[in-house]
Scaffold this motif. Structure first.
Motif, mmCIF file in Angstrom:
data_model
loop_
_atom_site.group_PDB
_atom_site.id
_atom_site.type_symbol
_atom_site.label_atom_id
_atom_site.label_comp_id
_atom_site.label_asym_id
_atom_site.label_seq_id
_atom_site.Cartn_x
_atom_site.Cartn_y
_atom_site.Cartn_z
ATOM 1 N N LEU A 1 3.726 4.937 5.068
ATOM 2 C CA LEU A 1 2.836 4.761 3.916
ATOM 3 C C LEU A 1 3.371 5.466 2.673
ATOM 4 C CD1 LEU A 1 -0.510 5.281 5.841
ATOM 5 C CD2 LEU A 1 0.167 3.164 4.682
ATOM 6 N N LYS A 2 4.601 6.042 2.800
ATOM 7 C CA LYS A 2 5.266 6.719 1.675
ATOM 8 C C LYS A 2 4.319 7.723 0.993
ATOM 9 C CE LYS A 2 9.405 4.634 1.285
ATOM 10 N NZ LYS A 2 9.433 3.536 2.190
ATOM 11 N N LEU A 3 3.721 8.593 1.806
ATOM 12 C CA LEU A 3 2.756 9.565 1.296
ATOM 13 C C LEU A 3 3.294 10.265 0.042
ATOM 14 C CD1 LEU A 3 0.127 11.241 1.631
ATOM 15 C CD2 LEU A 3 1.490 12.865 2.955
ATOM 16 N N MET A 4 2.544 10.163 -1.063
ATOM 17 C CA MET A 4 2.956 10.718 -2.351
ATOM 18 C C MET A 4 1.999 11.828 -2.777
ATOM 19 S SD MET A 4 3.692 8.684 -5.939
ATOM 20 C CE MET A 4 2.156 7.778 -5.785
ATOM 21 N N PHE A 5 2.553 12.856 -3.441
ATOM 22 C CA PHE A 5 1.726 13.973 -3.884
ATOM 23 C C PHE A 5 2.368 14.649 -5.095
ATOM 24 C CE2 PHE A 5 4.745 15.317 -0.715
ATOM 25 C CZ PHE A 5 5.244 16.542 -1.164
ATOM 26 N N PRO A 6 1.540 15.184 -6.010
ATOM 27 C CA PRO A 6 2.088 15.914 -7.154
ATOM 28 C C PRO A 6 2.455 17.332 -6.739
ATOM 29 C CG PRO A 6 -0.289 15.865 -7.294
ATOM 30 C CD PRO A 6 0.075 15.087 -6.061
ATOM 31 N N SER A 7 3.445 17.903 -7.418
ATOM 32 C CA SER A 7 3.908 19.228 -7.043
ATOM 33 C C SER A 7 4.403 19.982 -8.276
ATOM 34 C CB SER A 7 5.043 19.113 -6.012
ATOM 35 O OG SER A 7 5.606 20.380 -5.739
ATOM 36 N N SER A 8 4.250 21.301 -8.236
ATOM 37 C CA SER A 8 4.796 22.130 -9.315
ATOM 38 C C SER A 8 6.263 22.442 -9.080
ATOM 39 C CB SER A 8 4.006 23.442 -9.416
ATOM 40 O OG SER A 8 4.106 24.182 -8.214
ATOM 41 N N THR A 9 6.763 22.069 -7.894
ATOM 42 C CA THR A 9 8.175 22.311 -7.575
ATOM 43 C C THR A 9 8.844 21.004 -7.173
ATOM 44 O OG1 THR A 9 7.613 22.830 -5.274
ATOM 45 C CG2 THR A 9 7.736 24.669 -6.812
ATOM 46 N N LYS A 10 10.155 20.972 -7.361
ATOM 47 C CA LYS A 10 10.909 19.760 -7.047
ATOM 48 C C LYS A 10 11.688 19.949 -5.745
ATOM 49 C CE LYS A 10 14.764 21.143 -10.081
ATOM 50 N NZ LYS A 10 15.869 21.228 -9.125
ATOM 51 N N VAL A 11 12.391 18.919 -5.356
ATOM 52 C CA VAL A 11 13.236 18.978 -4.168
ATOM 53 C C VAL A 11 14.587 19.581 -4.554
ATOM 54 C CG1 VAL A 11 14.411 17.618 -2.392
ATOM 55 C CG2 VAL A 11 12.117 16.981 -3.141
ATOM 56 N N VAL A 12 15.013 20.594 -3.817
ATOM 57 C CA VAL A 12 16.326 21.189 -4.073
ATOM 58 C C VAL A 12 17.376 20.225 -3.553
ATOM 59 C CG1 VAL A 12 17.839 23.141 -3.570
ATOM 60 C CG2 VAL A 12 15.394 23.520 -3.879
ATOM 61 N N SER A 13 18.157 19.638 -4.477
ATOM 62 C CA SER A 13 19.061 18.575 -4.049
ATOM 63 C C SER A 13 20.487 18.698 -4.584
ATOM 64 C CB SER A 13 18.494 17.206 -4.482
ATOM 65 O OG SER A 13 18.279 17.184 -5.875
ATOM 66 N N THR A 14 20.684 19.277 -5.767
ATOM 67 C CA THR A 14 22.020 19.316 -6.344
ATOM 68 C C THR A 14 22.844 20.452 -5.746
ATOM 69 O OG1 THR A 14 21.465 20.819 -8.156
ATOM 70 C CG2 THR A 14 21.043 18.471 -8.523
ATOM 71 N N ALA A 15 24.150 20.362 -5.929
ATOM 72 C CA ALA A 15 25.056 21.392 -5.407
ATOM 73 C C ALA A 15 24.755 22.751 -6.027
ATOM 74 C CB ALA A 15 26.503 20.983 -5.696
ATOM 75 N N GLU A 16 24.429 22.754 -7.336
ATOM 76 C CA GLU A 16 24.136 24.010 -8.028
ATOM 77 C C GLU A 16 22.889 24.668 -7.455
ATOM 78 O OE1 GLU A 16 24.716 21.156 -9.469
ATOM 79 O OE2 GLU A 16 26.500 21.406 -10.708
ATOM 80 N N GLU A 17 21.868 23.843 -7.171
ATOM 81 C CA GLU A 17 20.627 24.382 -6.620
ATOM 82 C C GLU A 17 20.836 24.940 -5.215
ATOM 83 O OE1 GLU A 17 18.076 21.070 -9.121
ATOM 84 O OE2 GLU A 17 18.365 20.844 -6.956
ATOM 85 N N ILE B 1 0.842 -1.205 0.000
ATOM 86 C CA ILE B 1 0.000 0.000 0.000
ATOM 87 C C ILE B 1 0.876 1.253 0.000
ATOM 88 C CG2 ILE B 1 -1.703 1.342 1.301
ATOM 89 C CD1 ILE B 1 -2.725 -1.286 2.474
ATOM 90 N N GLN B 2 0.520 2.204 -0.840
ATOM 91 C CA GLN B 2 1.123 3.538 -0.784
ATOM 92 C C GLN B 2 0.011 4.570 -0.751
ATOM 93 O OE1 GLN B 2 4.089 4.536 -3.756
ATOM 94 N NE2 GLN B 2 4.650 6.418 -2.676
ATOM 95 N N LEU B 3 0.144 5.519 0.173
ATOM 96 C CA LEU B 3 -0.849 6.577 0.336
ATOM 97 C C LEU B 3 -0.550 7.719 -0.626
ATOM 98 C CD1 LEU B 3 -3.273 7.547 2.105
ATOM 99 C CD2 LEU B 3 -1.583 8.606 3.628
ATOM 100 N N ALA B 4 -1.578 8.345 -1.175
ATOM 101 C CA ALA B 4 -1.395 9.479 -2.079
ATOM 102 C C ALA B 4 -2.456 10.538 -1.790
ATOM 103 C CB ALA B 4 -1.498 9.030 -3.534
ATOM 104 N N VAL B 5 -2.088 11.801 -2.029
ATOM 105 C CA VAL B 5 -3.034 12.917 -1.905
ATOM 106 C C VAL B 5 -2.863 13.828 -3.114
ATOM 107 C CG1 VAL B 5 -3.198 12.920 0.627
ATOM 108 C CG2 VAL B 5 -1.375 14.224 -0.497
ATOM 109 N N PHE B 6 -3.901 14.593 -3.427
ATOM 110 C CA PHE B 6 -3.816 15.536 -4.536
ATOM 111 C C PHE B 6 -2.882 16.687 -4.203
ATOM 112 C CE2 PHE B 6 -8.202 14.097 -6.099
ATOM 113 C CZ PHE B 6 -7.651 13.364 -7.140
ATOM 114 N N GLU B 7 -2.821 17.053 -2.924
ATOM 115 C CA GLU B 7 -1.936 18.125 -2.467
ATOM 116 C C GLU B 7 -1.739 17.985 -0.957
ATOM 117 O OE1 GLU B 7 -3.616 22.002 -2.853
ATOM 118 O OE2 GLU B 7 -5.605 21.374 -2.186
ATOM 119 N N LEU B 8 -0.685 18.604 -0.444
ATOM 120 C CA LEU B 8 -0.450 18.588 0.999
ATOM 121 C C LEU B 8 -1.353 19.635 1.648
ATOM 122 C CD1 LEU B 8 3.437 18.278 1.330
ATOM 123 C CD2 LEU B 8 1.697 16.499 1.606
#
Length: 408
Positions: A308-324, A284-291
């Motif tokens: 439950l690995k809550l999943m949601f769509p987003s217009s923004t991503k996770v800032v993760s790279t060194a450049e970001e 099972i994985q939980l999902a929502v339309f938005e937080l």
């Protein structure tokens, strides 16, 4: 094309290693019911525009930002300070502006030949001085305009500048209005974000069960209309989830995506506890339309959402790279605070626009063929029935280490 994976690989052996940009994909002609047999499908490439800057021509960018200085100029220092503390709309403008300034500084460092003008838009919900600003200033040679914020006012801006074919970028509005050929919505539409969630469910051959409050009629209608195959959980006479019915709708040996939209925190707690118990038998994985805010109540343990690995769509991503992360570091150095979403959007929208107007083909041609990505946002402009929107979206999830990660 509704073709089996094995059949595609037999015709395209290189697919064993995945589909790559630039690859020619051979498809049986009977798999092309809606396309001519000699059609060529050209994917839009994601490109770093810095490498293709044209520095030979001077460009002009205008920012129309709703500072509403007329409302505070006559006030005392004390009242101005209080206004800054309490006016959320002004603070949103200032945050966006702070990010835009960093984008403009970055453009200077790169040597972009851009002249930037910033005008204060005096606006209320339905009125503004935009027409006056355009009438009193020369916009004929402006290569792009960012802003204003309100949807009705940005439509007026685009209409007034249509005689120059000037691209007008809506920086923050989620609303959609008139399909104007020079109006670009930089924030992905809500329906697009929702559709990206269902696309992922389908790609993973998921069994989808929706647990939707009776009050959320818009969400329920959206699912019923567009995804009739989705199962719907039912509630008991007392209003609680019928767990036995839910269990009957789950499928063993298959990924079960449970889509949740419930407004009461206590009910969310009970449902997530039930789903965690069912994880012993089902994937099972939980999902929502938005937080939404109800998920943030202290009585809902974060572990429920991470398990439950809550999943949601987003217009923004996770800032993760060194450049970001360099942007966040530089922003803190200048402003003594971590950049919020509006500041990051200010940087991303402005920097993307600056780079696009400095391409040899200009903003409009660049937007129609090239995807880009910056600190937190991607830009993939597409026109549907004349409405030009950014289709770049991301799927994020809560991981067990209490961080938000991007679905690969």
């Amino acid at each position: 094309f509704d073709i089996a994976q094995g059949e595609l690989i037999s015709i395209n052996p290189d697919l064993q290693d995945g589909l790559k940009i630039g690859m020619i994909l051979r498809v049986p002609s009977d798999g092309l019911p809606t396309l001519a047999k000699d059609s060529i499908l050209t994917p839009k490439s994601k490109i770093n525009l810095i490498a293709s800057i044209d520095k030979t021509k001077q460009k002009n960018l205008v920012l129309l930002l709703p500072f509403n200085m007329n409302k505070i100029e006559g006030d005392s220092l004390k009242s101005k300070t209080e206004y800054l503390k309490t006016n959320k709309f002004l603070n949103l403008t200032l945050d966006f502006y702070s990010g835009a300034l960093m984008a403009i500084d970055s453009a200077k460092v790169l040597g972009l030949p851009v002249n930037v003008r910033i005008y204060d838009v005096e606006s209320s919900k339905y009125t503004s001085n935009v027409a006056s600003i355009i009438a009193k200033n020369n916009f004929e040679n402006v290569d792009a305009v960012i802003g204003p914020f309100q949807n009705s006012i940005i439509e007026t801006t685009a209409q007034l500048l249509s005689k120059y074919n000037t691209p007008v970028i809506s920086p923050l509005s989620k609303e959609r209005g008139l399909p104007l050929p020079n109006l670009y919505y930089s924030v992905p539409a809500e329906d697009l974000l929702r559709a990206s969630l269902f696309d992922y469910f389908k790609q993973n051959d998921g069994n989808v069960v929706a647990i939707i409050s009776s009050k959320k009629t818009t969400s329920k209608d959206f699912i019923t209309t567009n995804y009739p195959e989705v199962k719907h959980a039912i509630f008991t006479d007392k209003g609680s989830l019928d767990v036995a019915n839910l269990k009957a709708q789950l499928v063993k040996g298959k990924k079960n995506f449970v889509l949740l939209e419930i407004e009461k925190a206590a009910m969310i707690l009970n449902i997530t506890n039930s789903l965690k118990a069912l994880q012993k038998e089902y994937d099972i994985q939980l999902a929502v339309f938005e937080l939404y805010s109800a998920l943030d109540y202290e009585e809902i343990p974060m572990k429920n959402l991470t398990d439950l690995k809550l999943m949601f769509p987003s217009s923004t991503k996770v800032v993760s790279t060194a450049e970001e992360k360099i942007f966040e570091k530089e922003y803190r150095k200048i402003n003594n605070i971590t950049p919020n979403a509006a500041a990051k959007k200010g940087f991303d929208v402005t920097f993307d626009t600056l780079l696009r107007i400095c391409q040899e083909e200009g903003f409009a041609a660049s937007a129609s063929t090239i995807k880009t990505e910056y600190v937190e946002s991607g830009f993939d402009y597409n026109s549907v029935n004349g409405l030009i929107s950014n289709d770049a979206s991301y799927l994020l999830y809560y991981d067990n280490d209490l961080t938000i990660k991007q679905v690969q």
